[in-house]
Motif scaffolding. Structure first.
Motif, mmCIF file in Angstrom:
data_model
loop_
_atom_site.group_PDB
_atom_site.id
_atom_site.type_symbol
_atom_site.label_atom_id
_atom_site.label_comp_id
_atom_site.label_asym_id
_atom_site.label_seq_id
_atom_site.Cartn_x
_atom_site.Cartn_y
_atom_site.Cartn_z
ATOM 1 N N GLN A 284 4.312 -23.807 26.557
ATOM 2 C CA GLN A 284 4.978 -22.849 25.682
ATOM 3 C C GLN A 284 6.245 -22.304 26.345
ATOM 4 N N ASN B 127 4.139 -16.507 22.668
ATOM 5 C CA ASN B 127 3.084 -17.511 22.663
ATOM 6 C C ASN B 127 2.528 -17.755 24.064
ATOM 7 N N ARG C 36 1.107 -19.568 17.767
ATOM 8 C CA ARG C 36 1.355 -19.441 16.328
ATOM 9 C C ARG C 36 2.845 -19.570 16.047
ATOM 10 N N GLU D 133 -4.527 -19.110 20.467
ATOM 11 C CA GLU D 133 -3.790 -20.292 20.043
ATOM 12 C C GLU D 133 -2.356 -19.892 19.689
ATOM 13 N N ALA E 67 -0.309 -26.636 20.821
ATOM 14 C CA ALA E 67 -1.240 -26.072 21.802
ATOM 15 C C ALA E 67 -1.328 -26.913 23.063
ATOM 16 N N ASP E 68 -1.119 -28.241 22.964
ATOM 17 C CA ASP E 68 -1.235 -29.096 24.140
ATOM 18 C C ASP E 68 0.062 -29.208 24.926
ATOM 19 N N VAL F 3 -1.435 -17.520 24.729
ATOM 20 C CA VAL F 3 -2.185 -18.599 25.385
ATOM 21 C C VAL F 3 -2.840 -18.092 26.670
#
Length: 321
Positions: A164, A169, A180, A178, A160-161, A173
């Motif tokens: 992407q 995704n 996946r 979140e 997540a940080d 986001v």
């Protein structure tokens, strides 16, 4: 030097000998027909002889050998009886592959046929019909391996940080969700692989069904319109029944194709995370783990599943003609 190379490669030598023998038999048959033409039923049999010879050498004999191998196991091909078939229906990995194969056989043909039919109907009266069909047909130009790589990037996951790189995704986001691991979470990952197969095959269905829709007599649709039928009613009650033979051909062709599903699974997940199918499990057992008997048993099961579908496909094609 070339002869030394052939001596070191016995399989290549056998292949060349087989090709030479086939060429000699074909040449002899053509010479016989040229010198003394055969009348009656003899000529077709002679002309079919090379094809029958190739069919026997390339299909019948390997199929019989695979059947025999399915009753053996080990490097020394020791007789194992029905042990491989018992393993096939009791092993968790094999049962998962069978379940996934049946899932593919139900979802992929249904979705491909439905998407192809709706798309063909949507562009049937469009001025840009040729362009629209060309665009939907483009994924078929890509190999299944290439399609798998494309969609693997679409489903790519990063923490997540991190930024992407996967399109799906990125959208999640951007909407506040979140990221996946789409290809890891079972059983949904099988559905994401199915989406890849549908993307590659929908164009095939759309092109065939577009031709079938064009062949529907305009008099019938016009008569239905004069009787007060809506476009939706004309589609479901006039167009779909008339293109039903083509629908059946497309559906059965896709079913037989799903039994051979291997490239997409191998490229995107390598059969991990409960995404294996019978063709991939057969490859793993025979070539990765050295269990040729188990691989042969899985091949026999695939043949047993695909055989009736192929027979129905041939029958449907004859009816369509």
């Amino acid at each position: 030097m070339p002869f030394d190379l052939l001596a070191q490669q016995p399989r290549l030598l056998y292949l060349l000998q087989g090709l030479a023998a086939f060429a000699a038999v074909t040449g002899l048959i053509l010479l016989m027909l040229h010198r003394s033409p055969v009348r009656g039923r003899g000529a077709p049999i002679l002309l079919l002889a090379p094809a029958l010879l190739l069919l026997t050498a390339g299909v019948v004999l390997p199929a019989l050998r695979t059947l025999l191998l399915s009753f053996t196991d080990g490097e020394d091909a020791a007789w194992a009886g029905l042990d491989n078939y018992v393993w096939m229906f009791t092993d968790l990995g094999s049962l998962t592959a069978l379940r996934n194969t049946l899932t593919w056989a139900v979802l992929v043909p249904s979705l491909v046929t439905a998407v192809g039919l709706l798309y063909a109907a949507a562009v049937a009266r469009s001025r840009f019909k040729t362009l629209a069909l060309s665009l939907v047909l483009l994924p078929m130009v890509i190999s299944f391996v290439g399609a798998g790589l494309v969609w693997k990037f679409v489903y790519a996951y990063r923490p997540a940080d991190a930024d992407q790189i996967g399109l799906l995704n990125q959208l999640v986001v951007a909407l506040g969700g979140e990221p996946r691991q789409w290809l890891v979470e079972s059983p949904w990952n099988v559905l994401f692989l199915v989406v890849t197969a549908v993307w590659t095959q929908a164009g095939f269905a759309a092109v065939l069904l577009s031709g079938a829709i064009d062949a529907v007599p305009a008099e019938l649709t016009e008569a239905a319109r004069l009787d007060g039928a809506s476009p939706r009613q004309i589609f479901w009650r006039v167009t779909v029944p008339l293109v039903r033979p083509t629908l059946l051909v497309v559906l059965l062709a896709e079913v037989t194709g799903t039994f051979k599903a291997f490239d997409i699974v191998r490229t995107m997940t390598a059969g991990r995370f409960d995404t294996g199918v019978l063709a991939h499990e057969m490859y793993d057992q025979a070539f990765r783990y050295g269990h040729t008997g188990r691989g042969a048993a899985l091949a026999v099961l695939l043949f047993a599943l695909a055989g009736p579908v192929v027979a129905l496909q041939v029958r449907a094609q004859r009816r369509a003609r």
